[in-house]
Scaffold this motif. Sequence first.
Motif, PDB file in Angstrom:
ATOM      1  N   GLU A 176       0.841  -1.204   0.000  1.00 47.09           N
ATOM      2  CA  GLU A 176       0.000   0.000   0.000  1.00 47.09           C
ATOM      3  C   GLU A 176       0.874   1.252   0.000  1.00 47.09           C
ATOM      4  O   GLU A 176       0.581   2.225  -0.702  1.00 47.09           O
ATOM      5  N   ALA A 177       1.943   1.227   0.795  1.00 46.10           N
ATOM      6  CA  ALA A 177       2.832   2.391   0.877  1.00 46.10           C
ATOM      7  C   ALA A 177       3.540   2.623  -0.459  1.00 46.10           C
ATOM      8  O   ALA A 177       3.640   3.761  -0.932  1.00 46.10           O
ATOM      9  N   TYR A 178       4.013   1.549  -1.083  1.00 46.17           N
ATOM     10  CA  TYR A 178       4.696   1.697  -2.369  1.00 46.17           C
ATOM     11  C   TYR A 178       3.716   2.198  -3.431  1.00 46.17           C
ATOM     12  O   TYR A 178       4.051   3.073  -4.230  1.00 46.17           O
ATOM     13  N   HIS A 179       2.500   1.677  -3.435  1.00 42.79           N
ATOM     14  CA  HIS A 179       1.471   2.105  -4.380  1.00 42.79           C
ATOM     15  C   HIS A 179       1.175   3.599  -4.184  1.00 42.79           C
ATOM     16  O   HIS A 179       1.046   4.350  -5.150  1.00 42.79           O
ATOM     17  N   ALA A 180       1.075   4.021  -2.923  1.00 40.15           N
ATOM     18  CA  ALA A 180       0.815   5.430  -2.610  1.00 40.15           C
ATOM     19  C   ALA A 180       1.962   6.308  -3.114  1.00 40.15           C
ATOM     20  O   ALA A 180       1.743   7.395  -3.642  1.00 40.15           O
ATOM     21  N   PHE A 181       3.199   5.820  -2.969  1.00 39.90           N
ATOM     22  CA  PHE A 181       4.361   6.571  -3.462  1.00 39.90           C
ATOM     23  C   PHE A 181       4.290   6.746  -4.977  1.00 39.90           C
ATOM     24  O   PHE A 181       4.494   7.843  -5.499  1.00 39.90           O
ATOM     25  N   LEU A 182       3.993   5.660  -5.696  1.00 41.42           N
ATOM     26  CA  LEU A 182       3.925   5.721  -7.152  1.00 41.42           C
ATOM     27  C   LEU A 182       2.842   6.686  -7.622  1.00 41.42           C
ATOM     28  O   LEU A 182       2.969   7.289  -8.685  1.00 41.42           O
ATOM     29  N   HIS A 183       1.783   6.807  -6.828  1.00 40.46           N
ATOM     30  CA  HIS A 183       0.675   7.688  -7.211  1.00 40.46           C
ATOM     31  C   HIS A 183       0.817   9.073  -6.578  1.00 40.46           C
ATOM     32  O   HIS A 183      -0.152   9.823  -6.477  1.00 40.46           O
ATOM     33  N   LYS A 184       2.030   9.378  -6.139  1.00 44.65           N
ATOM     34  CA  LYS A 184       2.398  10.713  -5.649  1.00 44.65           C
ATOM     35  C   LYS A 184       1.530  11.188  -4.491  1.00 44.65           C
ATOM     36  O   LYS A 184       1.214  12.364  -4.383  1.00 44.65           O
ATOM     37  N   GLU A 185       1.138  10.257  -3.630  1.00 42.86           N
ATOM     38  CA  GLU A 185       0.404  10.655  -2.434  1.00 42.86           C
ATOM     39  C   GLU A 185       1.373  11.311  -1.450  1.00 42.86           C
ATOM     40  O   GLU A 185       2.592  11.181  -1.583  1.00 42.86           O
ATOM     41  N   SER A 186       0.837  11.982  -0.451  1.00 40.38           N
ATOM     42  CA  SER A 186       1.687  12.697   0.503  1.00 40.38           C
ATOM     43  C   SER A 186       2.554  11.724   1.292  1.00 40.38           C
ATOM     44  O   SER A 186       2.135  10.587   1.566  1.00 40.38           O
ATOM     45  N   TYR A 187       3.748  12.191   1.656  1.00 40.68           N
ATOM     46  CA  TYR A 187       4.632  11.342   2.460  1.00 40.68           C
ATOM     47  C   TYR A 187       4.009  11.032   3.821  1.00 40.68           C
ATOM     48  O   TYR A 187       4.256   9.981   4.393  1.00 40.68           O
ATOM     49  N   GLN A 188       3.175  11.947   4.311  1.00 36.93           N
ATOM     50  CA  GLN A 188       2.496  11.711   5.589  1.00 36.93           C
ATOM     51  C   GLN A 188       1.616  10.466   5.491  1.00 36.93           C
ATOM     52  O   GLN A 188       1.597   9.628   6.396  1.00 36.93           O
ATOM     53  N   ASN A 189       0.895  10.319   4.394  1.00 30.60           N
ATOM     54  CA  ASN A 189       0.045   9.153   4.187  1.00 30.60           C
ATOM     55  C   ASN A 189       0.889   7.887   4.004  1.00 30.60           C
ATOM     56  O   ASN A 189       0.556   6.827   4.542  1.00 30.60           O
ATOM     57  N   ILE A 190       1.979   7.995   3.251  1.00 31.68           N
ATOM     58  CA  ILE A 190       2.863   6.841   3.020  1.00 31.68           C
ATOM     59  C   ILE A 190       3.440   6.354   4.349  1.00 31.68           C
ATOM     60  O   ILE A 190       3.466   5.143   4.630  1.00 31.68           O
ATOM     61  N   ILE A 191       3.900   7.284   5.174  1.00 27.06           N
ATOM     62  CA  ILE A 191       4.478   6.939   6.477  1.00 27.06           C
ATOM     63  C   ILE A 191       3.423   6.282   7.366  1.00 27.06           C
ATOM     64  O   ILE A 191       3.697   5.293   8.053  1.00 27.06           O
ATOM     65  N   HIS A 192       2.204   6.792   7.321  1.00 25.71           N
ATOM     66  CA  HIS A 192       1.100   6.192   8.090  1.00 25.71           C
ATOM     67  C   HIS A 192       0.870   4.747   7.644  1.00 25.71           C
ATOM     68  O   HIS A 192       0.668   3.856   8.474  1.00 25.71           O
ATOM     69  N   LEU A 193       0.913   4.507   6.339  1.00 23.49           N
ATOM     70  CA  LEU A 193       0.691   3.148   5.812  1.00 23.49           C
ATOM     71  C   LEU A 193       1.799   2.195   6.268  1.00 23.49           C
ATOM     72  O   LEU A 193       1.536   1.028   6.580  1.00 23.49           O
ATOM     73  N   ILE A 194       3.036   2.686   6.311  1.00 23.20           N
ATOM     74  CA  ILE A 194       4.139   1.830   6.791  1.00 23.20           C
ATOM     75  C   ILE A 194       3.989   1.554   8.276  1.00 23.20           C
ATOM     76  O   ILE A 194       4.109   0.404   8.725  1.00 23.20           O
ATOM     77  N   ASN A 195       3.709   2.576   9.055  1.00 20.46           N
ATOM     78  CA  ASN A 195       3.523   2.386  10.495  1.00 20.46           C
ATOM     79  C   ASN A 195       2.380   1.444  10.810  1.00 20.46           C
ATOM     80  O   ASN A 195       2.463   0.615  11.724  1.00 20.46           O
ATOM     81  N   SER A 196       1.310   1.525  10.016  1.00 20.75           N
ATOM     82  CA  SER A 196       0.127   0.696  10.300  1.00 20.75           C
ATOM     83  C   SER A 196       0.393  -0.789  10.013  1.00 20.75           C
ATOM     84  O   SER A 196      -0.295  -1.665  10.528  1.00 20.75           O
ATOM     85  N   THR A 197       1.400  -1.073   9.204  1.00 16.19           N
ATOM     86  CA  THR A 197       1.762  -2.473   8.923  1.00 16.19           C
ATOM     87  C   THR A 197       2.167  -3.192  10.197  1.00 16.19           C
ATOM     88  O   THR A 197       1.907  -4.381  10.364  1.00 16.19           O
TER      89      THR A 197
END
Length: 200
Positions: A176-197
């Motif tokens: 989910e985090a990698y997908h969010a990165f590819l779709h240029k989502e905010s780093y805040q959201n990407i970090i949240h996705l990694i933490n939630s793992t």
Amino acid sequence: MPNKADEKKQAESSEYMPVQDYTGQGYSFDNGEETGKFANQHRKQIVEKVKQYFNKKYHLDITVHQIYGATDAAVVFVESKKDPKFHTSVIVGIDLENKKIGDVGAYEGSVEGAITTGLYVMAYEKEFQKLDAFCTAIAREYPVIGRTKEAVDHTASTGFTTPYYYTSTSDLIFPEAYHAFLHKESYQNIIHLINSTFAP
């Protein structure tokens, strides 16, 4: 008594050298002599192709540090310019017979995994800062010598890498985090996705 110049010359001619002097000398791939010569003669073209590849596929700016010849290819070692920080390598096809530079590619998951390590480090920034401080303190107190920055730049392809350690992970661990990165989502959201793992 040998002088410093003699010692340096001897170290360079030996297959062994102090780690603090190593910057990637002697690093090579099978059957890379001729392709390496061709790649260095056409370095500008290869660098441009690799930069376009990262920009188009991953929306990233990179620095090309080193190019090595290999069988029918050049292996190009790169580092991201901004977050997420990582080192990786890609392969550029080389047709020596027709004197042509081919497409850019990579081993499956290698670039994606490298990017994911950089995202992981961003998610745990404070923890990695503590690890860096610990490594620096240990190196001051004990005879611990890390790799030089040049050695890291010229030979590392495992993701986020420092002179004292590297991280290794896969985009499959944080899809989910990698997908969010590819779709240029905010780093805040990407970090949240990694933490939630790792959330209980």
